[in-house]
Motif scaffolding. Sequence first.
Motif, PDB file in Angstrom:
ATOM      1  N   VAL A  52      49.285  45.428  19.758  1.00  0.00           N
ATOM      2  CA  VAL A  52      48.497  45.738  20.950  1.00  0.00           C
ATOM      3  C   VAL A  52      48.120  44.454  21.676  1.00  0.00           C
ATOM      4  O   VAL A  52      47.926  43.415  21.056  1.00  0.00           O
ATOM      5  N   ALA A  53      48.025  44.540  22.978  1.00  0.00           N
ATOM      6  CA  ALA A  53      47.451  43.480  23.810  1.00  0.00           C
ATOM      7  C   ALA A  53      46.461  44.163  24.736  1.00  0.00           C
ATOM      8  O   ALA A  53      46.766  45.229  25.294  1.00  0.00           O
ATOM      9  N   ASP A  54      45.276  43.598  24.880  1.00  0.00           N
ATOM     10  CA  ASP A  54      44.286  44.245  25.731  1.00  0.00           C
ATOM     11  C   ASP A  54      43.515  43.243  26.563  1.00  0.00           C
ATOM     12  O   ASP A  54      43.542  42.056  26.320  1.00  0.00           O
ATOM     13  N   ASN A  55      42.865  43.782  27.572  1.00  0.00           N
ATOM     14  CA  ASN A  55      42.084  42.996  28.515  1.00  0.00           C
ATOM     15  C   ASN A  55      40.606  43.330  28.336  1.00  0.00           C
ATOM     16  O   ASN A  55      40.232  44.494  28.417  1.00  0.00           O
ATOM     17  N   ARG A  56      39.780  42.327  28.115  1.00  0.00           N
ATOM     18  CA  ARG A  56      38.340  42.550  27.964  1.00  0.00           C
ATOM     19  C   ARG A  56      37.547  42.004  29.143  1.00  0.00           C
ATOM     20  O   ARG A  56      36.330  42.082  29.155  1.00  0.00           O
ATOM     21  N   THR A  57      38.227  41.454  30.136  1.00  0.00           N
ATOM     22  CA  THR A  57      37.546  40.876  31.289  1.00  0.00           C
ATOM     23  C   THR A  57      37.425  41.905  32.401  1.00  0.00           C
ATOM     24  O   THR A  57      38.443  42.448  32.844  1.00  0.00           O
ATOM     25  N   PRO A  58      36.208  42.186  32.860  1.00  0.00           N
ATOM     26  CA  PRO A  58      36.060  43.140  33.963  1.00  0.00           C
ATOM     27  C   PRO A  58      36.797  42.657  35.213  1.00  0.00           C
ATOM     28  O   PRO A  58      36.958  41.450  35.432  1.00  0.00           O
ATOM     29  N   PRO A  59      37.241  43.581  36.038  1.00  0.00           N
ATOM     30  CA  PRO A  59      37.913  43.208  37.287  1.00  0.00           C
ATOM     31  C   PRO A  59      36.993  42.360  38.170  1.00  0.00           C
ATOM     32  O   PRO A  59      35.771  42.437  38.060  1.00  0.00           O
ATOM     33  N   PRO A  60      37.579  41.578  39.071  1.00  0.00           N
ATOM     34  CA  PRO A  60      36.778  40.684  39.901  1.00  0.00           C
ATOM     35  C   PRO A  60      35.911  41.396  40.930  1.00  0.00           C
ATOM     36  O   PRO A  60      34.936  40.820  41.402  1.00  0.00           O
ATOM     37  N   ASP A  61      36.260  42.618  41.282  1.00  0.00           N
ATOM     38  CA  ASP A  61      35.479  43.349  42.288  1.00  0.00           C
ATOM     39  C   ASP A  61      35.750  44.852  42.169  1.00  0.00           C
ATOM     40  O   ASP A  61      36.572  45.283  41.360  1.00  0.00           O
ATOM     41  N   GLU A  62      35.037  45.621  42.960  1.00  0.00           N
ATOM     42  CA  GLU A  62      35.170  47.082  42.902  1.00  0.00           C
ATOM     43  C   GLU A  62      36.532  47.577  43.370  1.00  0.00           C
ATOM     44  O   GLU A  62      37.039  48.585  42.890  1.00  0.00           O
ATOM     45  N   ALA A  63      37.152  46.861  44.300  1.00  0.00           N
ATOM     46  CA  ALA A  63      38.489  47.261  44.754  1.00  0.00           C
ATOM     47  C   ALA A  63      39.485  47.162  43.593  1.00  0.00           C
ATOM     48  O   ALA A  63      40.311  48.067  43.396  1.00  0.00           O
ATOM     49  N   ARG A  65      38.736  47.252  40.377  1.00  0.00           N
ATOM     50  CA  ARG A  65      38.353  48.282  39.405  1.00  0.00           C
ATOM     51  C   ARG A  65      38.907  49.640  39.842  1.00  0.00           C
ATOM     52  O   ARG A  65      39.437  50.401  39.047  1.00  0.00           O
ATOM     53  N   GLY A  66      38.812  49.922  41.128  1.00  0.00           N
ATOM     54  CA  GLY A  66      39.344  51.176  41.657  1.00  0.00           C
ATOM     55  C   GLY A  66      40.842  51.291  41.452  1.00  0.00           C
ATOM     56  O   GLY A  66      41.358  52.379  41.188  1.00  0.00           O
ATOM     57  N   GLN A  67      41.552  50.172  41.565  1.00  0.00           N
ATOM     58  CA  GLN A  67      42.995  50.203  41.326  1.00  0.00           C
ATOM     59  C   GLN A  67      43.304  50.607  39.885  1.00  0.00           C
ATOM     60  O   GLN A  67      44.199  51.424  39.642  1.00  0.00           O
ATOM     61  N   LEU A  68      42.578  50.044  38.938  1.00  0.00           N
ATOM     62  CA  LEU A  68      42.789  50.411  37.534  1.00  0.00           C
ATOM     63  C   LEU A  68      42.517  51.883  37.313  1.00  0.00           C
ATOM     64  O   LEU A  68      43.291  52.580  36.651  1.00  0.00           O
TER      65      LEU A  68
END
Length: 128
Positions: A52-63, A65-68
């Motif tokens: 597994v590889a994962d990301n623990r860093t929140p997105p830089p902005d709401e846009a 985050r919305g893409q995810l």
Amino acid sequence: MSLTVSPRLAAQAAAGDVDDQAFLACVRDSLPYAWGLISELAGTLNAGGAEVADNRTPPPDEAARGQLLRLLASDAMRAATERHFGVRLAFQNCHRVAVFRPGAEDALREFTTPRAQLLNQRPDLVDC
């Protein structure tokens, strides 16, 4: 709107099936942050021996985050992305994306348990 669909792609969809490559190009161009993050994680997974590889860093902005959220909440986008990268995707909160090798069922099952979700909670993620 989740995707920016060209008139040509819309016409292709109206006429019948759309091939994965055309659909994935639309996803990649419409959701560059989400696509880039998953691409990076798939590259990390392929370069190493982990399941597994994962990301623990929140997105830089709401846009971002919305893409995810849009990519991972869409069955069609998620399935096409998994096929393209040859991985299984999993998602916690509104930012922790993980990619799993095919056959990594134990790791995927553990990542998607209620316990794992609860342990991934932080006060700063309440409104994500």
